[in-house]
Scaffold this active site. Structure first.
Site, PDB file in Angstrom:
ATOM      1  CG  HIS A   7      18.452 -37.738   1.153  1.00 15.51           C
ATOM      2  ND1 HIS A   7      18.563 -38.991   1.753  1.00 15.51           N
ATOM      3  CD2 HIS A   7      19.443 -37.154   1.469  1.00 15.51           C
ATOM      4  CE1 HIS A   7      20.197 -39.187   2.129  1.00 15.51           C
ATOM      5  NE2 HIS A   7      20.510 -37.960   1.900  1.00 15.51           N
ATOM      6  CD  GLU A  54      10.613 -12.628  -5.323  1.00 16.44           C
ATOM      7  OE1 GLU A  54      10.148 -12.008  -4.614  1.00 16.44           O
ATOM      8  OE2 GLU A  54      11.904 -12.516  -6.273  1.00 16.44           O
ATOM      9  CD  GLU A  91      17.690 -13.719  -4.450  1.00 17.12           C
ATOM     10  OE1 GLU A  91      17.082 -13.845  -3.630  1.00 17.12           O
ATOM     11  OE2 GLU A  91      17.801 -12.830  -5.185  1.00 17.12           O
ATOM     12  CD1 TRP A 102       0.271  -6.581  -2.608  1.00 17.40           C
ATOM     13  CD2 TRP A 102      -0.259  -6.989  -0.370  1.00 17.40           C
ATOM     14  NE1 TRP A 102       0.521  -7.877  -2.434  1.00 17.40           N
ATOM     15  CE2 TRP A 102       0.387  -8.323  -0.870  1.00 17.40           C
ATOM     16  CE3 TRP A 102      -0.627  -6.917   0.867  1.00 17.40           C
ATOM     17  CZ2 TRP A 102       0.338  -9.386  -0.122  1.00 17.40           C
ATOM     18  CZ3 TRP A 102      -0.633  -8.150   1.590  1.00 17.40           C
ATOM     19  CH2 TRP A 102       0.032  -9.216   1.048  1.00 17.40           C
ATOM     20  CG  ASN A 122       0.972   0.551   4.480  1.00 15.56           C
ATOM     21  OD1 ASN A 122       0.619  -0.593   4.117  1.00 15.56           O
ATOM     22  ND2 ASN A 122       2.304   1.220   4.355  1.00 15.56           N
ATOM     23  N   GLY A 123      -1.515  -0.875   6.506  1.00 15.07           N
ATOM     24  CA  GLY A 123      -1.383  -1.539   7.710  1.00 15.07           C
ATOM     25  C   GLY A 123      -2.669  -2.747   7.743  1.00 15.07           C
ATOM     26  CE  LYS A 132      11.980  -3.531  -4.066  1.00 16.38           C
ATOM     27  NZ  LYS A 132      12.493  -4.941  -4.047  1.00 16.38           N
ATOM     28  CE  LYS A 182      14.712 -12.427  -7.198  1.00 17.45           C
ATOM     29  NZ  LYS A 182      15.211 -11.776  -5.740  1.00 17.45           N
ATOM     30  CB  CYS A 238      -1.010   0.088   1.261  1.00 21.71           C
ATOM     31  SG  CYS A 238      -2.115  -1.337   1.475  1.00 21.71           S
ATOM     32  NE  ARG A 245       4.596   1.730   0.458  1.00 30.66           N
ATOM     33  CZ  ARG A 245       5.633   1.513   1.184  1.00 30.66           C
ATOM     34  NH1 ARG A 245       6.777   1.829   1.090  1.00 30.66           N
ATOM     35  NH2 ARG A 245       5.501   1.167   2.444  1.00 30.66           N
TER      36      ARG A 245
HETATM   37  C1  G6P Z   1       8.911  -8.825   0.146  1.00 33.31           C
HETATM   38  C2  G6P Z   1       9.661  -8.573  -1.315  1.00 33.31           C
HETATM   39  C3  G6P Z   1      10.791  -9.351  -1.413  1.00 33.31           C
HETATM   40  C4  G6P Z   1      11.834  -9.188  -0.178  1.00 33.31           C
HETATM   41  C5  G6P Z   1      11.014  -9.300   1.369  1.00 33.31           C
HETATM   42  C6  G6P Z   1      11.879  -8.765   2.304  1.00 33.31           C
HETATM   43  O1  G6P Z   1       8.569 -10.140   0.284  1.00 33.31           O
HETATM   44  O2  G6P Z   1       8.688  -8.917  -2.259  1.00 33.31           O
HETATM   45  O3  G6P Z   1      11.391  -9.089  -2.523  1.00 33.31           O
HETATM   46  O4  G6P Z   1      13.058  -9.867  -0.166  1.00 33.31           O
HETATM   47  O5  G6P Z   1       9.878  -8.486   1.160  1.00 33.31           O
HETATM   48  O6  G6P Z   1      12.029  -7.174   2.151  1.00 33.31           O
HETATM   49  P1  G6P Z   1      12.978  -6.494   2.999  1.00 33.31           P
HETATM   50  O7  G6P Z   1      12.825  -5.146   2.439  1.00 33.31           O
HETATM   51  O8  G6P Z   1      12.889  -6.614   4.412  1.00 33.31           O
HETATM   52  O9  G6P Z   1      14.540  -7.024   2.657  1.00 33.31           O
END
Ligand code: G6P
Length: 630
Positions: free
Chosen positions: A525, A509, A502, A76, A102-103, A625, A506, A2, A27
């Protein structure tokens, strides 16, 4: 999670609010709304437009949204599906009070039931409508009380401020809110858990979740802290605390944002993600700048820890979420290998609720790009409550975590707009190396020669990343081979288990292909049961890795089941060629830099695969994000 913006000043609010929302669309982007107050023939009117979907659906609404005061929101969804009805702003029955939030209000159902008993009717499924109507309830009560009181000083009080205070005392949860009432020329803002920043212009003020929203108007900012209430007018603003009943004003130092608006623009790239991948040589150079001692024997940043504490650290806990938690895993590997300090990595949402073992001899490190992630922030507060020393590795300057930690280091990656994190991860790994060297030097775990070698290698990272970005055509070809697959395995060992994690997140996502990561030795396993002809397996081979042979064995096991093998490798030779179907070559680096370098082709692989699949790369479905709610 948000985005909020409010404006009050001499300019027309609508275009400012619309641009602000577009800058904060990372956001949240499932619905959006704007509300303004316009004045015609001395009559004040509240205007509102809400739309499901992207912020662009609010374009060309200038005739409906006139006026010099307004607020806006990009959502969001948490409570209630994305829809026009559930989108913000929310309002009271006569639409005189408008609020964006937002929250999450955790006790909204109890409050809703109480309000229903008082005759309130609810039209949406949101917690925000409940908060709006709670403020409306207190507002009416306060107005009535103040109009009957005989005391002069009481009459000077602002009933909406009193109502806001009363309502926020009832609320449990997290909020960043901005509201206005039709009859006053003020914006009201309050924060608990979700970020808000005031932009201070010449005869105009802004308030937003992120300064990027108003950066083309002013760089002068004031970051709100938890429990702050701000009353914002055209020419001034007042800051008060929810905890103080007298309502006296607080003075707080303003800041200047030190990056400019080009940092949040695409600058010719098709997507923010590609721009952010490609700018890594520069972001890493920024992260290194000024931190390395000219003699190559120290890293400059302040660790506010005593010598005695550093020498006697019993344990390090690294707490983070998502991509930041994979950087944390790389950090754990390095700290345990080079400093021999027991180190745990746990995702914040688990750690904060497990009654963690924390002692005064522990160092708790939080890693966060945004510095606002709700779970990581809660974990940080918990660590402080138990008396642990805290250290932050954070990107967003002035963020809540950066103000909460005892000491820390900014990664200086600049604003990261694409929801999938790229340049923040590499800068986080670099900063973990800084911390490793700093602690190693103070504790005597690293020799001067080791430190000098490490520092000189760190200095090379921008150039090494530049070389890793050269493989584009080959990566595009690999993307073409995996674009129609249902599932991919990412296997890694040692420090590259973090890189595998990672790489897998990626591609999940942004391309929505199912991907799983495993420690290479674990494949046999269970996961191996899924392998079949053409099943893509992505893994790493580094020539000087002591477990080089074992990595080749894992590849062999997968290949024997018909898997399609993509290897990120620092060499190409006939052995590797006989094992791998595709080799993505990267420069040779020591283990402490491998996650940083090996991740580059995987970022690009995810990007080009998502592009071939026609996905919304910068704003993937269901994600946000900055996750400022639990
Ligand atoms: C969300 C984002 C990720 C990020 C994670 C942690 O899930 O989509 O890309 O890695 O938050 O965010 P931060 O800002 O704490 O690194």
């Amino acid at each position: 999670m948000c985005g909020i913006i409010g404006y009050i000043g001499p300019k027309v609010a609508y275009p400012i609010l619309l641009t602000g929302l577009k800058r904060m669309e990372y956001r949240g982007y499932d619905s959006a709304g704007i509300s303004t107050i316009s004045i015609e023939d001395n009559q004040r009117a509240v205007n509102i437009v809400k739309k499901q979907g992207k912020v662009s659906n609010l374009e060309n609404k200038q005739t409906e949204l006139q006026g010099n005061l307004g607020l806006a929101h990009t959502r969001w969804a948490t409570h209630g599906q994305p829809s026009e009805l559930n989108s913000h702003p929310h309002f009271n029955d006569d639409k005189s009070l408008m609020l964006v939030h937002n929250g999450i209000i955790e006790n909204y159902l109890t409050i809703k039931r109480n309000l229903e008993q008082r005759g309130y009717v609810f039209h949406t499924q949101t917690d925000t409508e409940v908060l709006t109507k709670l403020i409306d309830y207190y507002h009416k009560k306060c107005k009535q009380k103040l109009s009957t009181t005989l005391q002069n000083y009481e009459q000077k009080k602002d009933p909406l401020e009193l109502a806001l205070r009363a309502a926020l005392h009832d609320v449990v949860g997290a909020y960043g809110i901005v509201l206005f009432h039709k009859d006053t020329n003020k914006l009201y803002a309050a924060k608990h858990g979700s970020p808000l920043v005031i932009g201070i212009g010449k005869n105009e003020h802004f308030v937003a979740s992120d300064p990027a929203a108003f950066l083309d108007h002013t760089r002068r900012v004031l970051y709100l802290e938890d429990e702050d209430i701000a009353i914002i007018k055209e020419n001034s603003y007042e800051l008060k605390s929810l905890c103080s009943h007298n309502g006296e004003c607080i003075k707080r130092k303003e800041d200047l944002v030190d990056w400019d608006i080009t940092a949040v623009e695409k600058n010719g790239y098709e997507h923010f993600m590609l721009k952010e991948i490609m700018e890594q040589p520069q972001t890493l150079a920024n992260c290194l700048a000024g931190r390395l001692d000219p003699q190559f024997n120290d890293i400059k940043f302040t660790l506010k820890l005593t010598l005695n504490f550093i020498k006697n650290i019993k344990r390090i806990s690294i707490i983070a979420c998502g991509t930041s938690s994979y950087a944390a895993m790389a950090g754990k590997f390095l700290i345990e290998k080079y400093l021999r300090i027991p180190t745990e990595v746990e995702v914040a949402s688990e750690w904060r609720y497990k009654n963690p073992i924390i002692s005064k001899d522990d160092l708790v490190i939080v890693i966060s790009q945004s510095g606002e992630t709700a779970d990581t922030l809660a974990a940080l507060k918990l660590a402080k409550q138990f008396g642990a020393k805290t250290f932050g590795i954070i990107n967003v300057v002035g963020s809540t975590m950066s103000r909460e930690v005892d000491s820390g280091i900014y990664i200086h990656a600049g604003p990261e707009i694409c929801v999938a994190s790229t340049k923040a991860f590499t800068a986080q790994v670099l900063c973990l190396n800084f911390l490793l060297i700093k602690l190693g030097k103070i504790r005597g775990d690293l020799t001067e020669t080791q430190i000098q070698r490490m520092i000189s290698n760190l200095l090379n990272t921008p150039e090494l990343v530049k070389q890793s970005l050269n493989n584009i055509e080959q990566i595009k070809a690999a993307a073409n081979l995996i674009k129609d697959k249902q599932s991919i395995f990412y296997l890694g060992r040692g420090i590259n288990f973090a890189t595998a994690k990672e790489g897998a997140i990626k591609i999940k996502e942004i391309s929505y292909i199912h991907a799983e990561d495993f420690a290479s030795g674990e494949m046999k396993h269970g996961p191996i049961a899924l392998l079949e002809k053409g099943f893509p397996v992505v893994t790493f081979v580094n020539k000087n890795d002591p477990l080089y042979e074992k990595n080749l064995s894992s590849i062999q096991e997968a290949k024997a089941r018909g898997a399609y093998i993509i290897v990120v490798a620092d060499h190409i030779d006939s052995t590797l060629q006989s094992y791998a179907d595709t080799i993505l070559q990267v420069p040779k680096v020591p283990d402490y830099l491998q996650p940083l370098i090996n991740t580059i082709p995987l970022q690009l692989l995810a990007y080009y695969t998502a592009k071939l699949r026609g996905c919304e790369i910068d704003q993937p479905k269901n994600l946000a994000k900055s996750v400022t709610v639990e």
